[in-house]
Design a protein around this motif. Structure first.
Motif, mmCIF file in Angstrom:
data_model
loop_
_atom_site.group_PDB
_atom_site.id
_atom_site.type_symbol
_atom_site.label_atom_id
_atom_site.label_comp_id
_atom_site.label_asym_id
_atom_site.label_seq_id
_atom_site.Cartn_x
_atom_site.Cartn_y
_atom_site.Cartn_z
ATOM 1 N N ASP A 99 0.809 -1.222 0.000
ATOM 2 C CA ASP A 99 0.000 0.000 0.000
ATOM 3 C C ASP A 99 0.838 1.266 0.000
ATOM 4 O O ASP A 99 0.413 2.294 -0.503
ATOM 5 C CB ASP A 99 -0.920 0.014 1.233
ATOM 6 C CG ASP A 99 -2.047 -0.985 1.035
ATOM 7 O OD1 ASP A 99 -2.220 -1.447 -0.121
ATOM 8 O OD2 ASP A 99 -2.726 -1.306 2.024
ATOM 9 N N LYS A 102 4.113 3.129 -4.350
ATOM 10 C CA LYS A 102 3.374 3.425 -5.604
ATOM 11 C C LYS A 102 4.135 2.832 -6.782
ATOM 12 O O LYS A 102 5.346 3.021 -6.900
ATOM 13 C CB LYS A 102 3.316 4.934 -5.829
ATOM 14 C CG LYS A 102 2.224 5.616 -5.089
ATOM 15 C CD LYS A 102 1.478 6.624 -5.974
ATOM 16 C CE LYS A 102 0.113 6.892 -5.412
ATOM 17 N NZ LYS A 102 0.144 7.348 -4.020
ATOM 18 N N ASP A 135 -0.043 1.414 -10.221
ATOM 19 C CA ASP A 135 -0.957 2.413 -9.669
ATOM 20 C C ASP A 135 -1.194 3.493 -10.717
ATOM 21 O O ASP A 135 -2.298 4.011 -10.848
ATOM 22 C CB ASP A 135 -0.353 3.045 -8.407
ATOM 23 C CG ASP A 135 -0.271 2.033 -7.290
ATOM 24 O OD1 ASP A 135 -1.332 1.621 -6.805
ATOM 25 O OD2 ASP A 135 0.851 1.625 -6.925
ATOM 26 N N ILE A 136 -0.112 3.850 -11.427
ATOM 27 C CA ILE A 136 -0.206 4.920 -12.428
ATOM 28 C C ILE A 136 0.602 4.499 -13.657
ATOM 29 O O ILE A 136 1.734 4.034 -13.524
ATOM 30 C CB ILE A 136 0.384 6.252 -11.889
ATOM 31 C CG1 ILE A 136 -0.202 6.609 -10.515
ATOM 32 C CG2 ILE A 136 0.162 7.381 -12.889
ATOM 33 C CD1 ILE A 136 0.373 7.875 -9.886
ATOM 34 N N SER A 173 -4.597 -0.610 -14.352
ATOM 35 C CA SER A 173 -3.943 0.424 -13.532
ATOM 36 C C SER A 173 -5.003 1.355 -12.933
ATOM 37 O O SER A 173 -6.014 1.629 -13.565
ATOM 38 C CB SER A 173 -2.985 1.215 -14.431
ATOM 39 O OG SER A 173 -2.520 2.355 -13.762
ATOM 40 N N LYS A 174 -4.728 1.872 -11.726
ATOM 41 C CA LYS A 174 -5.736 2.727 -11.065
ATOM 42 C C LYS A 174 -5.871 4.076 -11.767
ATOM 43 O O LYS A 174 -6.943 4.625 -11.893
ATOM 44 C CB LYS A 174 -5.324 2.980 -9.609
ATOM 45 C CG LYS A 174 -5.422 1.759 -8.741
ATOM 46 C CD LYS A 174 -5.243 2.146 -7.271
ATOM 47 C CE LYS A 174 -4.969 0.926 -6.436
ATOM 48 N NZ LYS A 174 -3.539 0.543 -6.402
ATOM 49 N N ASP A 194 -8.762 8.929 -13.601
ATOM 50 C CA ASP A 194 -8.572 8.307 -12.292
ATOM 51 C C ASP A 194 -9.732 7.343 -12.064
ATOM 52 O O ASP A 194 -10.876 7.774 -11.865
ATOM 53 C CB ASP A 194 -8.556 9.419 -11.224
ATOM 54 C CG ASP A 194 -8.299 8.878 -9.837
ATOM 55 O OD1 ASP A 194 -8.445 7.649 -9.633
ATOM 56 O OD2 ASP A 194 -7.949 9.671 -8.949
ATOM 57 N N THR A 196 -10.378 5.551 -9.624
ATOM 58 C CA THR A 196 -10.883 5.494 -8.249
ATOM 59 C C THR A 196 -11.955 6.556 -8.008
ATOM 60 O O THR A 196 -12.779 6.420 -7.115
ATOM 61 C CB THR A 196 -9.747 5.646 -7.209
ATOM 62 O OG1 THR A 196 -9.171 6.948 -7.351
ATOM 63 C CG2 THR A 196 -8.666 4.593 -7.399
#
Ligand code: PXL
Length: 283
Positions: A99, A102, A135-136, A173-174, A194, A196
């Motif tokens: 977590d 990144k 994540d990105i 990917s987030k 994004d 999320t």
């Protein structure tokens, strides 16, 4: 101090990959640990470059770090040389991910509608799989097209960009950020999504009619440094886009400019100042 691991090649001469990521991210006040995937005499836009592949070294090096209990606030991957290295990058994400780490992937493999000499379509598919672990991700439009089986277009509209972003998001990917997106004459920048929050975001600035090698690596390095320093996605994207543009401008003003890369060395003081201003603004 925050610590980033960056996994990409060392092109000894050429101002790209590790030789821009290390000075730029360090100047941004973040410890930069490097994992070189290969050592090349130059980047692959030169003729007759030499390559020493370092695939065999990657796992032993990272196992040593693991024994020493190192933690990375971010892992940033750029140019990886082979399918096997994509696999190893996944293993490294599994070993060091979590977590509070990144994962930022620049799936470096193509530009201007074409794959770089070392790569084929299978490599693009494997890179798409790697992006699912991020994540990105920060691909350019060409890379996004190769990873999502989409026709590459030089001229496009916002609907095309959003379609690409939606397809990229399906890779897993987030956050997905397309670079080199021009939606009006004289402008270019990024367009992000994004997953999320379901929000799209856009940042455009002046487009300079010149194309230089290594500018994608500069964008990704500044973006990664800025996110790791705690800037928001939008502020990190704007800082990276502005720095890339300012650096291209300064390079064009240099009568002795090299053909193979940009003069990012000249603009690092400006980057440090703008980062500090952005951090104050968001504090
Ligand atoms: O800038 C991307 C890059 C990184 N590393 C190597 C390259 C390239 C682009 O061509 O050849 C070795």
């Amino acid at each position: 101090m925050k610590r980033i691991l960056t996994i990409q090649d060392i092109s000894c001469l050429g101002k790209c990959s590790t030789t821009v990521a290390l000075p730029i991210i360090s100047a941004m006040g973040v410890e930069t640990v490097i994992l070189p995937t290969a050592v090349l005499s130059t980047h692959t836009m030169f003729k007759n470059f030499t390559v020493k592949d370092l695939t065999d070294e990657l796992i032993p090096i990272t196992e040593h770090w693991k024994q020493e209990n190192f933690h990375f606030d971010a892992i940033y991957t750029g140019y990886l040389g082979s399918a096997e290295e994509i696999d190893i990058a996944k293993k490294i994400f599994d070993t060091f991910g979590g977590d509070d780490t990144k994962i930022i992937i620049d799936p470096v493999m193509a530009d201007n509608g074409k794959l770089y000499p070392a790569f084929d379509e299978n490599y693009a598919k494997l890179n798409a799989g790697l992006c699912g672990k991020a994540d990105i991700i920060v691909p350019n439009i060409t890379e996004a097209c190769f990873m999502t089986d989409t026709e590459y277009k030089e001229v496009y509209d916002e609907a095309y960009v959003k379609e690409l972003l939606d397809k990229l998001a399906k890779l897993g990917s987030k956050i997905v950020i397309l670079t080199g997106v021009s939606l009006s004459d004289g402008n270019t920048g990024l367009y992000g999504y994004d997953t999320t929050t379901g929000q799209y975001f856009i940042y455009q600035n002046e487009r300079i009619d010149a194309s230089f090698h290594g500018t994608g690596d500069i964008f990704a390095s500044v973006f990664t440094g800025a996110i790791t320093r705690g800037l928001s996605l939008e502020a990190a994207g704007a800082l990276a886009a502005d720095y890339t543009k300012d650096t291209i401008k300064v390079t064009l003003d240099n009568p002795e400019k090299p053909w193979y890369g940009v003069d990012f060395e000249a603009t690092i003081p400006l980057l440090v100042q703008k980062l500090s201003e952005a951090l104050h603004q968001e504090a």
